[in-house]
Design an enzyme around this catalytic site. Structure first.
Site, PDB file in Angstrom:
ATOM      1  N   HIS A  76       0.820  -1.215   0.000  1.00  0.00           N
ATOM      2  CA  HIS A  76       0.000   0.000   0.000  1.00  0.00           C
ATOM      3  C   HIS A  76       0.854   1.265   0.000  1.00  0.00           C
ATOM      4  O   HIS A  76       1.383   1.659   1.028  1.00  0.00           O
ATOM      5  CB  HIS A  76      -0.931  -0.016   1.221  1.00  0.00           C
ATOM      6  CG  HIS A  76      -1.965   1.055   1.203  1.00  0.00           C
ATOM      7  ND1 HIS A  76      -3.214   0.881   0.652  1.00  0.00           N
ATOM      8  CD2 HIS A  76      -1.936   2.340   1.631  1.00  0.00           C
ATOM      9  CE1 HIS A  76      -3.910   1.992   0.772  1.00  0.00           C
ATOM     10  NE2 HIS A  76      -3.155   2.907   1.359  1.00  0.00           N
ATOM     11  N   HIS A 115       1.017   5.326  -2.042  1.00  0.00           N
ATOM     12  CA  HIS A 115       0.442   6.301  -2.991  1.00  0.00           C
ATOM     13  C   HIS A 115       1.590   7.122  -3.593  1.00  0.00           C
ATOM     14  O   HIS A 115       2.010   8.118  -3.004  1.00  0.00           O
ATOM     15  CB  HIS A 115      -0.503   7.271  -2.279  1.00  0.00           C
ATOM     16  CG  HIS A 115      -1.618   6.633  -1.499  1.00  0.00           C
ATOM     17  ND1 HIS A 115      -2.882   6.475  -2.000  1.00  0.00           N
ATOM     18  CD2 HIS A 115      -1.652   6.106  -0.245  1.00  0.00           C
ATOM     19  CE1 HIS A 115      -3.650   5.901  -1.081  1.00  0.00           C
ATOM     20  NE2 HIS A 115      -2.933   5.669  -0.012  1.00  0.00           N
ATOM     21  N   GLU A 126      -7.781   3.334  -8.407  1.00  0.00           N
ATOM     22  CA  GLU A 126      -8.698   3.616  -7.293  1.00  0.00           C
ATOM     23  C   GLU A 126      -9.851   4.516  -7.717  1.00  0.00           C
ATOM     24  O   GLU A 126      -9.651   5.472  -8.464  1.00  0.00           O
ATOM     25  CB  GLU A 126      -7.941   4.288  -6.141  1.00  0.00           C
ATOM     26  CG  GLU A 126      -8.806   4.511  -4.910  1.00  0.00           C
ATOM     27  CD  GLU A 126      -8.005   5.015  -3.718  1.00  0.00           C
ATOM     28  OE1 GLU A 126      -7.869   4.257  -2.746  1.00  0.00           O
ATOM     29  OE2 GLU A 126      -7.502   6.154  -3.767  1.00  0.00           O
ATOM     30  N   SER A 139     -18.362  10.462  -3.784  1.00  0.00           N
ATOM     31  CA  SER A 139     -19.554  10.106  -3.018  1.00  0.00           C
ATOM     32  C   SER A 139     -20.830  10.710  -3.594  1.00  0.00           C
ATOM     33  O   SER A 139     -21.920  10.363  -3.165  1.00  0.00           O
ATOM     34  CB  SER A 139     -19.370  10.577  -1.573  1.00  0.00           C
ATOM     35  OG  SER A 139     -19.095  11.966  -1.555  1.00  0.00           O
ATOM     36  N   HIS A 147     -11.942   3.636  -2.710  1.00  0.00           N
ATOM     37  CA  HIS A 147     -11.211   4.447  -1.734  1.00  0.00           C
ATOM     38  C   HIS A 147     -11.605   4.150  -0.291  1.00  0.00           C
ATOM     39  O   HIS A 147     -10.746   3.828   0.521  1.00  0.00           O
ATOM     40  CB  HIS A 147     -11.334   5.949  -2.045  1.00  0.00           C
ATOM     41  CG  HIS A 147     -10.620   6.789  -1.033  1.00  0.00           C
ATOM     42  ND1 HIS A 147     -11.275   7.434  -0.016  1.00  0.00           N
ATOM     43  CD2 HIS A 147      -9.317   7.046  -0.850  1.00  0.00           C
ATOM     44  CE1 HIS A 147     -10.375   8.076   0.741  1.00  0.00           C
ATOM     45  NE2 HIS A 147      -9.188   7.853   0.251  1.00  0.00           N
ATOM     46  N   HIS A 197      -9.459   1.440   1.771  1.00  0.00           N
ATOM     47  CA  HIS A 197      -9.226   1.962   3.112  1.00  0.00           C
ATOM     48  C   HIS A 197     -10.482   1.664   3.925  1.00  0.00           C
ATOM     49  O   HIS A 197     -11.593   1.817   3.419  1.00  0.00           O
ATOM     50  CB  HIS A 197      -9.007   3.477   3.076  1.00  0.00           C
ATOM     51  CG  HIS A 197      -7.821   3.916   2.266  1.00  0.00           C
ATOM     52  ND1 HIS A 197      -7.891   4.210   0.936  1.00  0.00           N
ATOM     53  CD2 HIS A 197      -6.541   4.141   2.638  1.00  0.00           C
ATOM     54  CE1 HIS A 197      -6.704   4.582   0.507  1.00  0.00           C
ATOM     55  NE2 HIS A 197      -5.858   4.554   1.516  1.00  0.00           N
ATOM     56  N   GLU A 253     -10.411   3.894   9.250  1.00  0.00           N
ATOM     57  CA  GLU A 253      -9.077   4.437   9.521  1.00  0.00           C
ATOM     58  C   GLU A 253      -9.077   5.359  10.748  1.00  0.00           C
ATOM     59  O   GLU A 253      -8.253   5.213  11.632  1.00  0.00           O
ATOM     60  CB  GLU A 253      -8.601   5.199   8.270  1.00  0.00           C
ATOM     61  CG  GLU A 253      -7.238   5.860   8.424  1.00  0.00           C
ATOM     62  CD  GLU A 253      -6.759   6.505   7.142  1.00  0.00           C
ATOM     63  OE1 GLU A 253      -7.550   6.573   6.169  1.00  0.00           O
ATOM     64  OE2 GLU A 253      -5.600   6.949   7.111  1.00  0.00           O
ATOM     65  N   ASP A 302       1.949   3.138   3.373  1.00  0.00           N
ATOM     66  CA  ASP A 302       1.119   4.230   2.892  1.00  0.00           C
ATOM     67  C   ASP A 302       2.034   5.151   2.062  1.00  0.00           C
ATOM     68  O   ASP A 302       3.156   4.760   1.733  1.00  0.00           O
ATOM     69  CB  ASP A 302       0.444   4.968   4.057  1.00  0.00           C
ATOM     70  CG  ASP A 302      -1.016   5.320   3.754  1.00  0.00           C
ATOM     71  OD1 ASP A 302      -1.372   5.360   2.555  1.00  0.00           O
ATOM     72  OD2 ASP A 302      -1.796   5.557   4.685  1.00  0.00           O
TER      73      ASP A 302
HETATM   74  C1  BEZ Z   1     -15.571  12.539  -2.396  1.00  0.00           C
HETATM   75  O1  BEZ Z   1     -16.768  12.398  -2.380  1.00  0.00           O
HETATM   76  O2  BEZ Z   1     -14.946  12.668  -3.450  1.00  0.00           O
HETATM   77  C2  BEZ Z   1     -14.792  12.513  -1.110  1.00  0.00           C
HETATM   78  C3  BEZ Z   1     -15.469  12.334   0.081  1.00  0.00           C
HETATM   79  C4  BEZ Z   1     -14.738  12.323   1.266  1.00  0.00           C
HETATM   80  C5  BEZ Z   1     -13.376  12.470   1.255  1.00  0.00           C
HETATM   81  C6  BEZ Z   1     -12.710  12.652   0.060  1.00  0.00           C
HETATM   82  C7  BEZ Z   1     -13.418  12.669  -1.126  1.00  0.00           C
HETATM   83 FE   FE2 Z   2      -3.633   4.960   1.888  1.00  0.00          FE
END
Ligand code: BEZ
Ligand code: FE2
Length: 407
Positions: free
Chosen positions: A65, A67, A145, A149, A183, A208, A211, A310
């Site tokens: 893992h 990035h 990835e 939302s 994600h 993830h 966390e 990470d």
């Molecule tokens: C998003 O919807 O892209 C998002 C939501 C929470 C944290 C980061 C990105």
């Molecule tokens: Fe990560």
């Protein structure tokens, strides 16, 4: 066999156990593990490299893992609290991503190679590091990835994900393994997650999961510091799903769940029943104020755990030796010698199993992804070896990937 190599060492860690005075014969894959004398008799034409009194041979390390796209971070991002860190990532994302180009990816890949990491799992937000990963000497599991939302964005995000995934699929071979990442439960709309899951049944999967304390509070009760964040930035007033529902979405898959620090017993039992693994990132967890993973509970439930660095967006190095030392210090109640052996296994055999790659072990048939190291002075007993190794290891001496010397 013309290209057979034999490497011997005072110590051999095979991914599970410590052995003394052993040697390995290999081409692309490991052919035999035995004494040097027997292997030399068996393969008289092999090229022989003898390790000295303080030498150790082991599987290359596996960092599942990382990035790379955020690898330009040094002091730009805020540490101490997950929400403050996340806000700083959003504020400075473009600047950081722009600052990390081909050389920056290459330096991170080289840093991992120096530490003896022969496989890494690159979690990719944009696909910008795909070319550098394809050119890496290491085996790479390339996790495209998905994040997003907002329901209105699902179609566009799905299309963007599929494009990156298809690009990675075209590059697939034994050293470049396409994979998928969702994600997190709070940042990916379940409709998007479902569509991605249905397109990636054949691939390794990572997410993830649980966390931060903020994530736990938001997902479980729709409150806490994520509430104003979602209301202000994303126009959302309730979480997308409960953590249990997120795990149900993953049913039928064996995922690499990263962090799981805030997962309670109920969730960990679900993780165990589903056959997922947990990637433990102790330094990232410490820096982002996320807490301590309950490793002892994972062990009671037989949940395999791996170790990940990470990214440099929440860490200061990509060395799994540094990460293993951090785990040793963080879990201070565990017996130091036993934990040292466990973290070595986490960074080799357990990670290979979770990623489904035939490496991470010194045994016949496995890919010859092998590293050697020098201990600073002789170690008396095999019981002391894991801890002494962990305390002193900095760089790998020799590195072989698929039997080829790359360092
Ligand atoms: C998003 O919807 O892209 C998002 C939501 C929470 C944290 C980061 C990105
Ligand atoms: Fe990560």
């Amino acid at each position: 066999m013309k290209n057979m190599k034999i490497v011997s060492a005072e110590w051999l860690f095979d991914g599970e156990e410590i052995h003394r005075d052993k040697a390995v014969a290999f081409e692309e894959r490991i052919e035999a593990v035995d004494t040097k004398e027997r292997l030399c008799a068996l393969f008289p034409d092999a090229e022989v490299t003898e390790g000295g009194m303080r030498s150790l041979l082991m599987p290359g390390l596996i960092n599942p893992h990382v990035h790379l796209e955020f690898g330009a971070n040094r002091t730009q991002l805020r540490y101490g609290d997950f929400m403050e860190w996340l806000k700083s990532v959003i504020d400075r994302r473009d600047e950081l991503v722009d600052a990390c180009k081909a050389r920056c990816y290459k330096e991170q890949i080289e840093q991992m190679l120096q530490a003896g990491i022969t496989t890494f799992g690159a979690v990719s937000s944009y696909g910008l590091e795909m070319k550098a990963c394809k050119a890496a000497p290491q085996r790479v599991v390339f996790f495209s990835e998905a994040i997003g939302s907002q329901p209105a964005a699902v179609d566009a995000l799905y299309a963007d994900f599929m494009q990156r995934l298809e690009e990675s699929r075209k590059l697939a071979d034994e050293r470049f393994i396409p994979a998928a990442a969702i994600h997190s439960p709070y940042s990916v709309h379940p409709v998007l997650a479902k569509r991605i899951l249905s397109e990636t049944n054949d691939l390794p999967l990572s997410a993830h999961f649980m966390e931060s304390p903020a994530e736990k509070e938001w997902l479980e009760s729709g409150s806490g510091p994520f509430k104003p964040f979602f209301e202000n930035f994303l126009g959302q007033s309730t979480p997308l799903c409960f953590p249990e529902e997120f795990l149900q979405l993953l049913n039928g898959r064996r995922a690499l769940l990263t962090h799981a620090v805030q997962a309670d017993d109920n969730l960990l039992e679900m993780v165990a029943d589903a056959g997922h693994t947990v990637t433990h990132c102790p330094r990232s967890n410490r820096l982002l104020g996320c807490g301590r993973l309950r490793l002892e509970r994972l062990d009671e439930l037989d949940i395999p755990w791996l170790l990940g660095t990470d990214g440099l967006s929440s860490n200061t190095s990509l060395s799994l030796w540094d990460e293993m030392r951090a785990a040793l210090m963080l879990h201070y109640r565990a017996d130091a010698n036993l934990l040292a052996k466990r973290v070595l296994r986490a960074a080799t055999a357990a990670a290979a199993d979770a990623l489904g790659i035939e490496a991470g072990r010194i045994r016949k048939g496995a890919f010859a992804d092998i590293v050697t190291l020098e201990l600073p002075s002789p170690v008396e007993s095999s019981e002391d070896l894991p801890l002494q190794l962990l305390l002193h290891a900095q760089e790998a001496e020799k590195v072989y990937i698929a039997g080829e010397r790359v360092r």
